[in-house]
Design a protein around this motif. Structure first.
Motif, PDB file in Angstrom:
ATOM      1  N   PRO A  27      -3.802  -4.049  -2.465  1.00 40.23           N
ATOM      2  CA  PRO A  27      -3.567  -3.617  -1.524  1.00 40.23           C
ATOM      3  C   PRO A  27      -2.091  -2.379  -1.639  1.00 40.23           C
ATOM      4  O   PRO A  27      -1.165  -2.890  -2.611  1.00 40.23           O
ATOM      5  CB  PRO A  27      -3.231  -4.245  -0.826  1.00 40.23           C
ATOM      6  CG  PRO A  27      -3.604  -5.252  -1.526  1.00 40.23           C
ATOM      7  CD  PRO A  27      -3.667  -5.598  -2.828  1.00 40.23           C
ATOM      8  N   ARG A  29       1.326  -1.500  -0.811  1.00 44.70           N
ATOM      9  CA  ARG A  29       2.464  -1.758  -0.811  1.00 44.70           C
ATOM     10  C   ARG A  29       3.940  -0.290  -0.163  1.00 44.70           C
ATOM     11  O   ARG A  29       3.877   0.141  -1.563  1.00 44.70           O
ATOM     12  CB  ARG A  29       2.647  -3.164  -1.196  1.00 44.70           C
ATOM     13  CG  ARG A  29       1.610  -4.319  -0.796  1.00 44.70           C
ATOM     14  CD  ARG A  29       2.210  -5.595  -1.013  1.00 44.70           C
ATOM     15  NE  ARG A  29       1.153  -6.106  -0.268  1.00 44.70           N
ATOM     16  CZ  ARG A  29       0.271  -6.709  -1.423  1.00 44.70           C
ATOM     17  NH1 ARG A  29       0.125  -6.277  -2.565  1.00 44.70           N
ATOM     18  NH2 ARG A  29      -0.477  -8.076  -1.018  1.00 44.70           N
ATOM     19  N   ALA A  33       2.928   2.622   0.185  1.00 42.72           N
ATOM     20  CA  ALA A  33       1.964   3.017   1.422  1.00 42.72           C
ATOM     21  C   ALA A  33       2.351   4.167   1.655  1.00 42.72           C
ATOM     22  O   ALA A  33       2.030   5.005   2.356  1.00 42.72           O
ATOM     23  CB  ALA A  33       2.412   1.504   1.964  1.00 42.72           C
ATOM     24  N   SER A 217      -5.325  -1.618   3.400  1.00 39.90           N
ATOM     25  CA  SER A 217      -4.733  -2.221   2.504  1.00 39.90           C
ATOM     26  C   SER A 217      -3.331  -2.945   4.209  1.00 39.90           C
ATOM     27  O   SER A 217      -2.647  -4.201   3.816  1.00 39.90           O
ATOM     28  CB  SER A 217      -3.626  -1.024   2.160  1.00 39.90           C
ATOM     29  OG  SER A 217      -4.472  -0.750   0.715  1.00 39.90           O
ATOM     30  N   GLU A 218      -3.625  -2.043   4.863  1.00 37.93           N
ATOM     31  CA  GLU A 218      -2.618  -2.586   6.043  1.00 37.93           C
ATOM     32  C   GLU A 218      -2.836  -3.634   6.637  1.00 37.93           C
ATOM     33  O   GLU A 218      -2.290  -4.744   6.919  1.00 37.93           O
ATOM     34  CB  GLU A 218      -2.043  -1.651   7.336  1.00 37.93           C
ATOM     35  CG  GLU A 218      -1.458  -0.546   6.361  1.00 37.93           C
ATOM     36  CD  GLU A 218      -0.028  -0.235   6.751  1.00 37.93           C
ATOM     37  OE1 GLU A 218       0.383  -1.478   6.906  1.00 37.93           O
ATOM     38  OE2 GLU A 218       0.569   0.666   6.808  1.00 37.93           O
ATOM     39  N   ASN A 221      -2.220  -6.973   3.997  1.00 39.96           N
ATOM     40  CA  ASN A 221      -0.982  -7.230   4.056  1.00 39.96           C
ATOM     41  C   ASN A 221      -0.782  -8.265   5.422  1.00 39.96           C
ATOM     42  O   ASN A 221       0.429  -9.014   4.992  1.00 39.96           O
ATOM     43  CB  ASN A 221      -0.105  -5.914   3.495  1.00 39.96           C
ATOM     44  CG  ASN A 221       0.191  -5.151   1.997  1.00 39.96           C
ATOM     45  OD1 ASN A 221      -0.217  -6.117   2.007  1.00 39.96           O
ATOM     46  ND2 ASN A 221       0.430  -3.677   2.461  1.00 39.96           N
ATOM     47  N   GLU A 222      -1.643  -7.735   6.049  1.00 41.67           N
ATOM     48  CA  GLU A 222      -1.371  -8.656   7.716  1.00 41.67           C
ATOM     49  C   GLU A 222      -1.978 -10.213   7.402  1.00 41.67           C
ATOM     50  O   GLU A 222      -2.400 -11.013   8.008  1.00 41.67           O
ATOM     51  CB  GLU A 222      -1.819  -7.858   8.341  1.00 41.67           C
ATOM     52  CG  GLU A 222      -0.946  -6.884   8.853  1.00 41.67           C
ATOM     53  CD  GLU A 222       0.200  -7.396   9.258  1.00 41.67           C
ATOM     54  OE1 GLU A 222       0.909  -8.132   9.872  1.00 41.67           O
ATOM     55  OE2 GLU A 222       1.641  -6.404   8.897  1.00 41.67           O
ATOM     56  N   GLN A 291      -0.988  -1.719  11.618  1.00 41.96           N
ATOM     57  CA  GLN A 291      -2.000  -2.893  10.680  1.00 41.96           C
ATOM     58  C   GLN A 291      -2.839  -3.686  12.148  1.00 41.96           C
ATOM     59  O   GLN A 291      -3.597  -4.746  11.248  1.00 41.96           O
ATOM     60  CB  GLN A 291      -0.924  -4.289  11.165  1.00 41.96           C
ATOM     61  CG  GLN A 291       0.103  -4.378  12.797  1.00 41.96           C
ATOM     62  CD  GLN A 291       1.168  -4.226  13.368  1.00 41.96           C
ATOM     63  OE1 GLN A 291       0.804  -2.547  12.471  1.00 41.96           O
ATOM     64  NE2 GLN A 291       1.472  -4.034  13.980  1.00 41.96           N
TER      65      GLN A 291
END
Length: 333
Positions: A27, A29, A33, A217-218, A221-222, A291
């Motif tokens: 992902p 970051r 990002a 990716s968001e 990450n969540e 997100q």
């Protein structure tokens, strides 16, 4: 066996799956990002510029007089689908999470596809000029209607929908302005676009893949995959399948009840039962918070493959039937 290839995902769908896998493993970051998000904004603007530049005014005007057909397609796209999504909510909400069903409702607000609707209509021997007009009108109107419908049918708390003013501003800046610019510059750029059509296909698809990578990716990450189990994904398959099946059956039945001829009924079914991945993913980026984009577009990505598989089979079957009918004597038809 010759009829099995429609079950095999197309290359673009496989690319989407690969992009989701890449985002799950690597992902985006931090500063990377931020850079990818800026690049994604440029890609979305370019995508809608190309949509505007490729939309032929002549082809649209050729089918624009068939107002009953176009009204029915738009009603199916922007009224029937949202009503189906709300009607199915009590039935399918226990199977999926609130955020995921918000993605299903977002799917219901989207415009119809353009390229595949026209292609399937052509294969099935339908009214191609009317399909060009109906699908193009749906795509254009969706820029304005989809955000408004999302505000009506989607719970902003469960889906992290952006504020209306923020959404309107982004729609205008990222989608509408590039689209209008493409239309205005079409006389200048259309010959160049026609010569490089195959290369520009990679720009279209690459833009969508970039948005998908950033969105997932968001979501990763969540903690996306920690909230989605096999039972939830199975429930999503059922919900998407029920939406597609209901839309196909209703558009076919209504077209017959209103006494449209065979070619027009084919156009109504294919243009009125499909949803645009190419428009939906960029719109999700504008409408939802960062997100929430990944989980919001997951129902759309699944629906995209389902509609291609089912409509490919229907188009081939109806096209074969029309070809056989043409070989029969007039008295036997």
């Amino acid at each position: 066996m010759p009829r099995l290839p429609f079950l095999i995902p197309d290359r673009f769908t496989l690319s989407l799956v690969g992009t989701v896998v890449l985002a799950s493993v690597m992902p985006c970051r931090g500063e990377a990002a931020v850079a990818v998000n800026a690049l994604t904004n440029v890609a979305v603007g370019l995508l809608f510029f190309l949509h505007g530049a490729k939309l032929s005014r002549e082809a649209v005007l050729a089918g624009a007089t068939h107002w009953r057909l176009h009204a029915l397609v738009l009603a199916s796209t922007f009224i029937l689908f949202p009503l189906l999504g709300l009607a199915f909510k009590p039935l399918f909400s226990p199977l999926v999470s609130p955020a995921l069903y918000a993605g299903v409702l977002f799917l219901c607000t989207l415009p119809s596809t353009v390229q595949s609707s026209i292609a399937f209509t052509s294969i099935a021997r339908g009214n191609v000029p009317a399909a060009v007009c109906a699908a193009s009108a749906s795509s254009l109107i969706g820029i304005f209607v989809t955000p408004a419908l999302v505000g009506i049918v989607v719970d902003s708390q469960s889906a992290a929908v952006r504020s209306p003013w923020h959404t309107v501003g982004n729609i205008v800046a990222q989608l509408l302005v590039p689209f209008v610019a493409g239309q205005l510059l079409r006389p200048v750029v259309a010959p160049w676009l026609d010569r490089h059509r195959r290369a520009l296909r990679f720009v279209d698809q690459g833009s969508i893949l970039l948005v998908v990578y950033m969105a997932f990716s968001e979501a990763i990450n969540e903690g996306l995959w920690h909230h989605l189990g096999l039972r939830t994904l199975a429930g999503l398959v059922v919900a998407d399948g029920a939406l597609l099946g209901a839309a196909l059956l209703i558009t076919g039945w209504v077209g017959k009840r209103l006494r449209f001829d065979r070619a027009d009924r084919i156009t109504i079914v294919f243009c009125g039962s499909k949803k645009s991945l190419a428009s939906g993913i960029p719109m999700a980026k504008v409408i939802f918070s960062s997100q929430a984009i990944g989980i919001a577009v997951l129902p759309l990505m699944l629906f995209h493959q389902m509609q291609l598989m089912v409509c490919a089979a229907l188009a081939q079957r109806w096209g074969d039937r029309a070809a056989r009918a043409e070989t029969l004597p007039v008295d036997a038809r």
